[in-house]
Write a protein that holds these residues in place. Structure first.
Motif, PDB file in Angstrom:
ATOM      1  N   CYS A 117       0.804  -1.233   0.000  1.00  0.00           N
ATOM      2  CA  CYS A 117       0.000   0.000   0.000  1.00  0.00           C
ATOM      3  C   CYS A 117       0.833   1.277   0.000  1.00  0.00           C
ATOM      4  CB  CYS A 117      -0.926   0.024   1.216  1.00  0.00           C
ATOM      5  SG  CYS A 117      -2.076  -1.371   1.302  1.00  0.00           S
ATOM      6  N   HIS A 121       0.201   5.102  -0.996  1.00  0.00           N
ATOM      7  CA  HIS A 121      -0.391   5.790   0.153  1.00  0.00           C
ATOM      8  C   HIS A 121       0.676   6.125   1.194  1.00  0.00           C
ATOM      9  CE1 HIS A 121      -4.571   5.286  -1.111  1.00  0.00           C
ATOM     10  NE2 HIS A 121      -4.217   4.083  -1.545  1.00  0.00           N
ATOM     11  N   TYR A 131      -1.225   8.817  -3.715  1.00  0.00           N
ATOM     12  CA  TYR A 131      -2.273   9.471  -2.923  1.00  0.00           C
ATOM     13  C   TYR A 131      -1.675   9.921  -1.587  1.00  0.00           C
ATOM     14  CZ  TYR A 131      -5.559   7.480  -6.259  1.00  0.00           C
ATOM     15  OH  TYR A 131      -6.234   7.151  -7.404  1.00  0.00           O
TER      16      TYR A 131
END
Length: 253
Positions: A117, A121, A131
């Motif tokens: 992830c 992120h 993000y």
């Protein structure tokens, strides 16, 4: 404009009425502040949100954003074993305890997210798939999106007691403000409109307390009606204050 009954009163009466009106305005403002303090954080997130209000009147049962994302096969390259481990973790009742549990090894949620992830992120992420505004670097970041929300509505007996108190107190406040407004010099069209909106806002607000038990769609109506009631009542009280101290044309001359 018609003559003002309020303005024609003696100085002592106008001072007393002004202080009463200011007290009503202060109570109106404090009641809004209290409602925000009373309802906020029901969804375990800072600040007052619509979820807090829906949870109070109707109840909310919503999965966590992280659980929804993983259920929707995000990220796509997450191995099935790792995906199932995250799903079991998020559906369990040991979310904080098992986040970085050592004996889980590479199947610990912290390790899985670090591997699959953080490329997107992380606060240091860059590129078209980054993000950084939704980071998962630390537990505090993960905690904000890991918990599902199951907010139970207020107990029916508590709702009935609160409705009983508010119906009487708010109606009396509206009668006081509306009655004083009728004694002012302001155009009857404005006075009639404000009184109609005050009554309508209060009635719809209180009715939606009960309708919202059945349908969450009533909650936005409840909020809008509350704003109409409070805003029109506050404007009415300000107009009363202005009428008390604004001289008539004859006085100016």
């Amino acid at each position: 404009m018609q003559p003002s009954i309020l303005r024609s009163q003696g100085l002592g009466a106008r001072i007393g009425l002004s202080l009463i009106v200011l007290s009503l305005l202060g109570g109106l403002g404090i009641s809004g502040w209290y409602m925000a303090l009373h309802h906020e954080n029901r969804d375990e997130r800072p600040g007052l949100t619509m979820t807090d209000i829906v949870g109070h009147y109707h109840g909310v049962n919503a999965p966590s954003p992280l659980l929804e994302a993983i259920n929707n096969h995000h990220p796509e390259d997450l191995p099935d074993e790792a995906r199932q481990a995250l799903l079991d973790w998020l559906r369990g009742n040991r979310i904080s305890e098992d986040y970085d549990r050592l004996d889980l090894g590479m199947m610990a949620p912290a390790e899985i997210m670090a591997d699959h992830c953080l490329a997107c992120h992380s606060r240091q992420s860059s590129g078209p798939d980054a993000y950084p505004d939704l980071p998962l670097d630390y537990w505090d970041d993960v905690r904000a999106v890991a918990y599902s929300r199951d907010i139970r509505p207020v107990d029916l007996k508590v709702l009935a007691a609160s409705a009983h108190t508010h119906a009487i107190s708010l109606a009396m406040m509206a009668l006081a403000g509306g009655g004083l407004l009728l004694l002012t010099r302001w155009p009857r069209v404005l006075v009639n409109l404000l009184l109609m909106l005050i009554g309508l806002g209060l009635a719809v607000d209180l009715a939606c307390w009960w309708i919202a038990r059945v349908s969450a769609a009533a909650v936005p109506v409840l909020v809008a009606a509350g704003f109409v009631f409070a805003g029109c009542l506050a404007l009415s009280l300000l107009l009363v204050l202005a009428d008390l101290w604004w001289p008539h044309r004859a006085e100016k001359g």
